[in-house]
Design an enzyme around this catalytic site. Structure first.
Site, short mmCIF file in Angstrom:
data_model
loop_
_atom_site.label_atom_id
_atom_site.label_comp_id
_atom_site.label_asym_id
_atom_site.label_seq_id
_atom_site.Cartn_x
_atom_site.Cartn_y
_atom_site.Cartn_z
N TYR A 148 -36.32 0.84 21.58
CA TYR A 148 -37.55 1.36 20.98
C TYR A 148 -38.41 0.26 20.35
O TYR A 148 -39.60 0.45 20.17
CB TYR A 148 -37.22 2.39 19.90
CG TYR A 148 -37.06 3.79 20.41
CD1 TYR A 148 -36.12 4.09 21.38
CD2 TYR A 148 -37.85 4.83 19.91
CE1 TYR A 148 -35.96 5.38 21.85
CE2 TYR A 148 -37.70 6.11 20.37
CZ TYR A 148 -36.76 6.40 21.34
OH TYR A 148 -36.62 7.68 21.79
N LYS A 199 -22.97 0.18 26.68
CA LYS A 199 -22.99 0.04 28.13
C LYS A 199 -22.52 -1.38 28.42
O LYS A 199 -23.24 -2.21 29.01
CB LYS A 199 -24.41 0.33 28.66
CG LYS A 199 -24.52 0.37 30.18
CD LYS A 199 -23.83 1.57 30.83
CE LYS A 199 -23.92 1.48 32.35
NZ LYS A 199 -23.10 2.47 33.06
N ASP A 231 -22.60 6.50 29.76
CA ASP A 231 -22.62 7.54 30.80
C ASP A 231 -21.39 8.44 30.69
O ASP A 231 -21.47 9.66 30.82
CB ASP A 231 -22.76 6.93 32.21
CG ASP A 231 -21.88 5.73 32.46
OD1 ASP A 231 -21.24 5.23 31.50
OD2 ASP A 231 -21.82 5.26 33.61
N ASP A 255 -30.94 8.91 21.18
CA ASP A 255 -32.01 9.89 21.41
C ASP A 255 -31.59 10.85 22.52
O ASP A 255 -31.70 12.07 22.39
CB ASP A 255 -33.30 9.14 21.80
CG ASP A 255 -34.45 10.09 22.04
OD1 ASP A 255 -34.63 11.01 21.23
OD2 ASP A 255 -35.15 9.92 23.06
N ASP A 259 -30.06 15.11 22.24
CA ASP A 259 -30.66 16.29 22.88
C ASP A 259 -29.60 17.00 23.72
O ASP A 259 -29.53 18.23 23.77
CB ASP A 259 -31.84 15.91 23.80
CG ASP A 259 -33.18 15.87 23.06
OD1 ASP A 259 -33.15 15.66 21.82
OD2 ASP A 259 -34.23 16.04 23.70
C1 IPM Z 1 -36.47 12.14 18.19
C2 IPM Z 1 -37.75 12.23 18.97
C3 IPM Z 1 -38.58 10.98 18.73
C4 IPM Z 1 -37.78 9.80 19.26
C5 IPM Z 1 -39.99 11.00 19.31
C6 IPM Z 1 -40.79 12.16 18.80
C7 IPM Z 1 -40.71 9.70 19.06
O1 IPM Z 1 -37.47 12.44 20.31
O2 IPM Z 1 -36.53 11.96 16.96
O3 IPM Z 1 -35.40 12.27 18.78
O4 IPM Z 1 -37.82 9.52 20.45
O5 IPM Z 1 -37.09 9.16 18.46
MG MG Z 2 -35.44 12.79 20.74
#
Ligand code: IPM
Ligand code: MG
Length: 383
Positions: A148, A199, A231, A255, A259
């Site tokens: 990032y 990784k 992975d 990140d 999710d």
């Molecule tokens: C998260 C989100 C953020 C990220 C975005 C909104 C920039 O996806 O906090 O997980 O990628 O960190």
């Molecule tokens: Mg995110």
């Protein structure tokens, strides 16, 4: 500033951001007001713009006065940023820059993302009950380094007219070590297991990560360490989620994995987060930023204003704020117990409502769920 008893009153910087961020933060504040009444605890809030709302008003996703407020606050309560209005990939200012600059500007390098499955929602998980039961993992995502923030990060057109872009995955030993230490310390207070995710079979940064993790692990002989390739980690989260306790990983890996892990908990609308550094605040806690992980992406634009957004992630983020920044762990516990009670009673927002035939389920709107949790917080008997 002090309250009537003469002691200092903590200041929350409230940054609702865009879209559903505004709606879910409002419900978190309703619950904090209940905490205030229940525990005789005082707090102050100041609001500021961030994300698309700030771009519209001031042309930048993180205005100076917003950052300044966050720096003098004792904790930052954040909603979500982004939306179709600001989605042009060629735009030079983007709402997401607001949250990224805040994480960096406040030096919040450790992002704690607990993934806990409430028993009332077990049927909501996409996985079989016997696999998902007992899932209780905290993913610690490194937050101010890695892909990032690495340089170079740019896009250009070559002399031959080809478009190119580059991002860089860079880490220093120090950056890896400090976030791993956060993980080991946390594991000590839990089930004493840590999965370090990298990784190392392909990336130099991954091999450095593993070397540092192996070295730091020697200082924590009581914690059982597993090194997992990212992975494989993605696969194991689906195959054996309950085996994980604390998982520590690079910014972008975290990140993505969180999710994925969110589906274990039934919905992304359930997952809170705390972003911490080493800065202390004036109430003996750590200056931290608290936000639901769902952002605005989870919800289509039609959801905004419809009352369908799930406020639980934001409410549980407020619980983490009480625990890590505001020295009120018992109030954090009270909120979690209240959320569990409301779910056990069958109240749901539509994202966690299950099929039409699920018995005893009452689908309610964002505001009503917030009110139900707040009422429970006030009624709880504290042992
Ligand atoms: C998260 C989100 C953020 C990220 C975005 C909104 C920039 O996806 O906090 O997980 O990628 O960190
Ligand atoms: Mg995110």
């Amino acid at each position: 500033m002090s309250n009537s008893s003469g002691s200092y009153t903590p200041l929350l910087a409230v940054l609702p951001g865009d879209g559903v961020g505004v709606e879910v933060v409002d419900q978190g504040l309703v619950v904090l007001d209940a905490v205030s009444r229940r525990f005789g605890w005082q707090y102050r809030t100041e609001r500021a713009l961030v994300g698309g709302a700030a771009i519209d008003a001031e042309g930048t996703a993180l205005p100076d006065e917003t950052l300044a407020l966050c720096k003098r606050a004792d904790a930052v309560y954040f909603g979500a940023v982004g939306g179709p209005k600001w989605d042009d990939p060629r735009a030079s200012v983007r709402p997401e820059q607001g949250i990224l600059a805040l994480r960096k500007g406040l030096k919040l390098y450790a992002n704690l993302r607990p993934v806990k499955l409430f028993s009332a929602l077990i049927a909501q998980s996409v996985l079989k009950e016997e696999i998902v039961r007992g899932t209780d993992v905290i993913v610690i995502r490194e937050l101010t380094g890695g892909l990032y923030f690495g340089k170079p990060s740019k896009r250009w057109t070559t002399a031959g007219g080809t478009m190119k872009a580059v991002d860089t995955l860079a880490y220093s030993e120090h950056e890896i070590e400090r976030v791993l230490r956060t993980g080991f310390e946390l594991a000590r207070g839990r089930r004493k297991k840590l999965a370090s995710v990298d990784k190392a079979n392909v990336l130099n940064s991954g091999r450095l990560w593993r070397e540092v993790a192996t070295r730091v692990a020697k200082e924590y002989p009581d914690v059982e360490v597993e090194h997992v390739l990212v992975d494989s980690a993605a696969m194991y989260l689906m195959k054996r989620p309950a085996s994980f306790d604390v998982m520590v990983t690079e910014n972008m890996f975290g990140d993505i994995l969180t999710d994925e892990a969110a589906v274990l908990a039934g919905s992304m609308g359930m997952l809170p987060s705390a972003s911490l550094g080493t800065g202390k605040n004036r109430v003996g806690g750590t200056l931290g930023l608290y936000e639901p992980i769902h952002g605005t992406a989870l919800y289509t634009p039609e959801v905004v204003g419809s009352g369908k957004a799930n406020p639980i992630a934001a409410i549980l983020s407020a619980a983490m704020m009480l625990r890590y920044s505001l020295s009120m762990p018992e109030a954090g516990d009270a909120i979690e117990t209240a959320v569990q009670g409301v779910l056990d009673d069958g109240y749901r927002t539509s994202d966690i409502a299950g099929g039409p035939n699920e018995r005893g389920v009452k689908v309610v709107k964002t505001e009503e769920l917030g009110r139900l949790v707040a009422e429970r917080v006030e009624q709880l008997r504290i042992k």
